[in-house]
Design a protein around this motif. Structure first.
Motif, mmCIF file in Angstrom:
data_model
loop_
_atom_site.group_PDB
_atom_site.id
_atom_site.type_symbol
_atom_site.label_atom_id
_atom_site.label_comp_id
_atom_site.label_asym_id
_atom_site.label_seq_id
_atom_site.Cartn_x
_atom_site.Cartn_y
_atom_site.Cartn_z
ATOM 1 N N GLY A 199 -13.719 65.234 -6.302
ATOM 2 C CA GLY A 199 -14.844 64.862 -6.928
ATOM 3 C C GLY A 199 -15.020 63.498 -7.007
ATOM 4 O O GLY A 199 -16.136 62.783 -6.664
ATOM 5 N N LEU A 200 -13.935 62.606 -7.105
ATOM 6 C CA LEU A 200 -13.947 61.119 -7.327
ATOM 7 C C LEU A 200 -13.641 60.608 -6.058
ATOM 8 O O LEU A 200 -14.233 59.275 -5.871
ATOM 9 C CB LEU A 200 -12.742 60.790 -8.122
ATOM 10 N N GLY A 201 -13.413 61.465 -4.966
ATOM 11 C CA GLY A 201 -13.542 60.838 -3.650
ATOM 12 C C GLY A 201 -12.507 59.612 -3.484
ATOM 13 O O GLY A 201 -11.241 59.584 -4.004
ATOM 14 N N ALA A 202 -12.857 58.659 -2.801
ATOM 15 C CA ALA A 202 -12.054 57.537 -2.432
ATOM 16 C C ALA A 202 -11.816 56.529 -3.706
ATOM 17 O O ALA A 202 -10.627 56.171 -3.785
ATOM 18 C CB ALA A 202 -12.741 56.587 -1.487
ATOM 19 N N LYS A 203 -12.231 56.855 -4.640
ATOM 20 C CA LYS A 203 -12.178 56.164 -6.096
ATOM 21 C C LYS A 203 -10.950 56.853 -7.001
ATOM 22 O O LYS A 203 -10.640 56.339 -7.992
ATOM 23 C CB LYS A 203 -13.250 56.039 -6.954
ATOM 24 N N ALA A 204 -10.617 58.097 -6.459
ATOM 25 C CA ALA A 204 -9.620 58.921 -7.215
ATOM 26 C C ALA A 204 -8.257 57.808 -7.355
ATOM 27 O O ALA A 204 -7.701 57.988 -8.422
ATOM 28 C CB ALA A 204 -9.385 59.991 -6.514
ATOM 29 N N ALA A 205 -7.853 57.422 -6.515
ATOM 30 C CA ALA A 205 -6.623 56.541 -6.432
ATOM 31 C C ALA A 205 -6.746 55.485 -7.357
ATOM 32 O O ALA A 205 -5.633 55.235 -8.059
ATOM 33 C CB ALA A 205 -6.295 55.908 -5.050
ATOM 34 N N SER A 206 -7.694 54.721 -7.562
ATOM 35 C CA SER A 206 -7.868 53.667 -8.521
ATOM 36 C C SER A 206 -8.002 54.239 -10.032
ATOM 37 O O SER A 206 -7.846 53.618 -10.810
ATOM 38 C CB SER A 206 -8.756 52.664 -8.057
ATOM 39 N N MET A 207 -8.719 55.264 -10.024
ATOM 40 C CA MET A 207 -9.370 55.553 -11.435
ATOM 41 C C MET A 207 -8.207 56.577 -11.913
ATOM 42 O O MET A 207 -8.097 56.391 -13.324
ATOM 43 C CB MET A 207 -10.820 56.478 -11.214
ATOM 44 N N ILE A 208 -7.479 57.155 -11.486
ATOM 45 C CA ILE A 208 -6.532 58.156 -12.113
ATOM 46 C C ILE A 208 -5.259 57.251 -12.376
ATOM 47 O O ILE A 208 -4.595 56.780 -11.539
ATOM 48 C CB ILE A 208 -6.142 59.299 -11.413
ATOM 49 N N VAL A 209 -5.069 56.980 -13.503
ATOM 50 C CA VAL A 209 -3.711 56.071 -13.765
ATOM 51 C C VAL A 209 -2.499 56.841 -14.344
ATOM 52 O O VAL A 209 -1.411 56.233 -14.343
ATOM 53 C CB VAL A 209 -4.046 54.987 -14.837
ATOM 54 N N ALA A 210 -2.712 58.236 -14.724
ATOM 55 C CA ALA A 210 -1.362 58.824 -15.103
ATOM 56 C C ALA A 210 -1.576 60.469 -14.901
ATOM 57 O O ALA A 210 -2.775 60.892 -14.951
ATOM 58 C CB ALA A 210 -1.128 58.710 -16.234
ATOM 59 N N GLU A 211 -0.632 61.253 -14.388
ATOM 60 C CA GLU A 211 -0.681 62.539 -14.014
ATOM 61 C C GLU A 211 0.567 63.144 -14.881
ATOM 62 O O GLU A 211 1.773 62.707 -14.433
ATOM 63 C CB GLU A 211 -0.702 63.170 -12.747
ATOM 64 N N GLU A 212 0.526 63.935 -15.633
ATOM 65 C CA GLU A 212 1.453 64.526 -16.448
ATOM 66 C C GLU A 212 1.280 66.144 -16.461
ATOM 67 O O GLU A 212 0.253 66.399 -17.062
ATOM 68 C CB GLU A 212 1.444 64.100 -17.873
ATOM 69 N N SER A 213 2.258 66.786 -16.261
ATOM 70 C CA SER A 213 2.402 68.298 -16.172
ATOM 71 C C SER A 213 3.137 68.767 -17.294
ATOM 72 O O SER A 213 4.040 68.200 -17.590
ATOM 73 C CB SER A 213 2.952 68.891 -14.736
ATOM 74 N N TYR A 214 2.890 70.247 -17.960
ATOM 75 C CA TYR A 214 3.744 71.064 -18.870
ATOM 76 C C TYR A 214 3.965 72.274 -18.369
ATOM 77 O O TYR A 214 3.112 73.020 -17.661
ATOM 78 C CB TYR A 214 3.136 70.798 -20.075
ATOM 79 N N GLU A 215 4.922 72.827 -18.933
ATOM 80 C CA GLU A 215 5.135 74.138 -18.482
ATOM 81 C C GLU A 215 5.011 75.031 -19.770
ATOM 82 O O GLU A 215 4.979 74.715 -20.697
ATOM 83 C CB GLU A 215 6.906 74.366 -18.302
ATOM 84 N N THR A 216 4.503 76.323 -19.351
ATOM 85 C CA THR A 216 3.998 77.238 -20.334
ATOM 86 C C THR A 216 5.086 77.493 -21.423
ATOM 87 O O THR A 216 4.873 78.023 -22.376
ATOM 88 C CB THR A 216 3.340 78.441 -19.851
#
Length: 409
Positions: A199-216
């Motif tokens: 949805g963010l398209g080309a701007k995703a790379a600059s707008m998303i500054v952190a991704e953190e995953s967790y386990e159930t």
């Protein structure tokens, strides 16, 4: 009676029968296993026990709704025989129950089985058997794949559609967004992340500054929240299930982190998330909805909501009107009834899928105004529209227009 008259009567009867059979050829009754002149046998698998047992009320709501339909004469004169089994949200058990429904109970279709891992476990089996796995109760995008899995279809908006809607909102209203994402490390979590990025398209790379995953299996996600706060993100995309969503909301308040908070629809329940997290901690959180909320006074005089509340009063008194799962069960059951009505006297599995893939601007009584159910042979995602909502006081307030987040099959 004279012989000639008798012969004439026989001849005319034969002519009438011939005319009836030729004109009625198209209206001939056709059945597969699980359907007869008097019955339509429908299978269902729900977690009545185990970690996801709160969702079991969906199956109970559906059973009550089908009983209501049967009491009113059934569908085209046929009664629904609803056979629902517990799988405890355990994929091996789901496989066992699906085999039992298909091979022993000989149902026409398996309707609304719940959960991404359970449905993934029976996905190939149902398609190899050519038995409809219809309106599965999970928003994974993979259920919209008519080319490779023509016997499986979702119902609720898929996770990527919903995430695309948040992306549209951010691009328009918060173009300076620095987004931190917390997501569950499985198909469900990854679907949301993919939808947001698409949805963010080309701007995703600059707008998303952190991704953190967790386990159930993690007892707490507090550590992840502390880590994400340190990124100085001003938007938090919270892709968690109810238990962890409530933890996140509480922890953010505790450490004074106040970004724009986007919370997935899966965890927008007032009873299961917002109340345990503390209403004061959830103010201004944004989520998305596609169903009416029985707690919202704007629907007090709404005909559809009155129909739903009337059903609860007469047919399902133990159902809690504030439990979103009850509304889901009611809406999806109404959708199946529509499909079976469209099938007429052709109750073959092939025709069930054909009619399910031919829903045009259908509305159940509990969808938000402007949200429609549409399917086609190339689009197995019945609902792809949602409306944004903001948490105020002790309830969600809808805002903006109904937005489409279409994702191709």
């Amino acid at each position: 009676m004279p012989v000639t008259a008798n012969r004439l009567a026989i001849a005319s009867t034969a002519f009438i029968l011939l005319a009836a059979s030729s004109s009625g050829a198209l209206a001939q009754k056709k059945y597969d296993t699980g359907a007869t002149d008097t019955e339509i046998k429908i299978g269902n698998i729900m977690p009545y026990s185990g970690p996801a047992s709160a969702y079991g009320v969906i199956g109970k709501t559906e059973a009550a709704y089908f009983k209501k339909i049967n009491d009113a004469g059934g569908i085209n004169g046929r009664k629904i025989n609803f056979i629902s089994y517990d799988d405890g949200y355990s994929p091996p058990k789901t496989v066992e129950q699906a085999r039992k429904l298909v091979e022993s109970d000989e149902v026409l279709l398996v309707f609304n089985p719940l959960g991404t891992p359970p449905n993934s476990a029976i996905h190939k089996y149902m398609n190899s058997k050519k038995v409809p796995q219809l309106f599965v109760a999970t928003g994974a995008t993979k259920w919209n794949d008519p080319k490779d899995f023509p016997w499986t279809m979702g119902w609720q908006p898929n996770y990527q559609s919903e995430a695309r809607i948040y992306a549209k909102y951010l691009l328009k209203d918060k173009p300076d967004a620095k987004i931190a994402i917390l997501y569950q490390n499985d198909d469900y979590g990854k679907d949301y992340v993919k939808g947001l990025k698409d949805g963010l398209g080309a701007k995703a790379a600059s707008m998303i500054v952190a991704e953190e995953s967790y386990e159930t299996t993690e007892p707490s996600i507090d550590g992840h929240i502390v880590k994400l706060k340190s990124t100085d993100a001003n938007v938090f995309f919270n892709v968690t299930t109810p238990k962890f969503a409530a933890q996140a909301i509480k922890k953010m308040s505790e450490i004074g982190w106040k970004p724009l908070h986007l919370l997935n629809n899966v965890s927008s329940s007032i009873g299961a998330v917002m109340k345990p997290a503390g209403f004061e901690n959830g103010q201004d959180i944004i989520s998305a909805a596609y169903l009416k909320d029985a707690a919202d006074p704007q629907w007090d005089n709404d005909a559809g909501m009155k129909g739903f509340l009337d059903f609860l009063a007469k047919d399902f008194p133990e159902g809690n009107k504030l439990d979103g799962s009850v509304i889901v069960g009611y809406g999806v059951a109404q959708t199946l009834v529509q499909v079976l009505k469209q099938c007429g006297d052709d109750l073959t599995r092939e025709n069930v899928m054909k009619q399910a893939a031919n829903l045009k601007e259908f509305r159940t009584e509990v969808l938000l105004p402007g949200v429609m159910i549409n399917t086609s042979p190339t689009d197995f995602a019945p609902i792809s529209q949602l409306q944004l909502e903001r948490f105020k006081g002790e309830k969600w307030e809808l805002f903006g227009d109904v937005i489409s987040g279409d994702v191709g099959g």
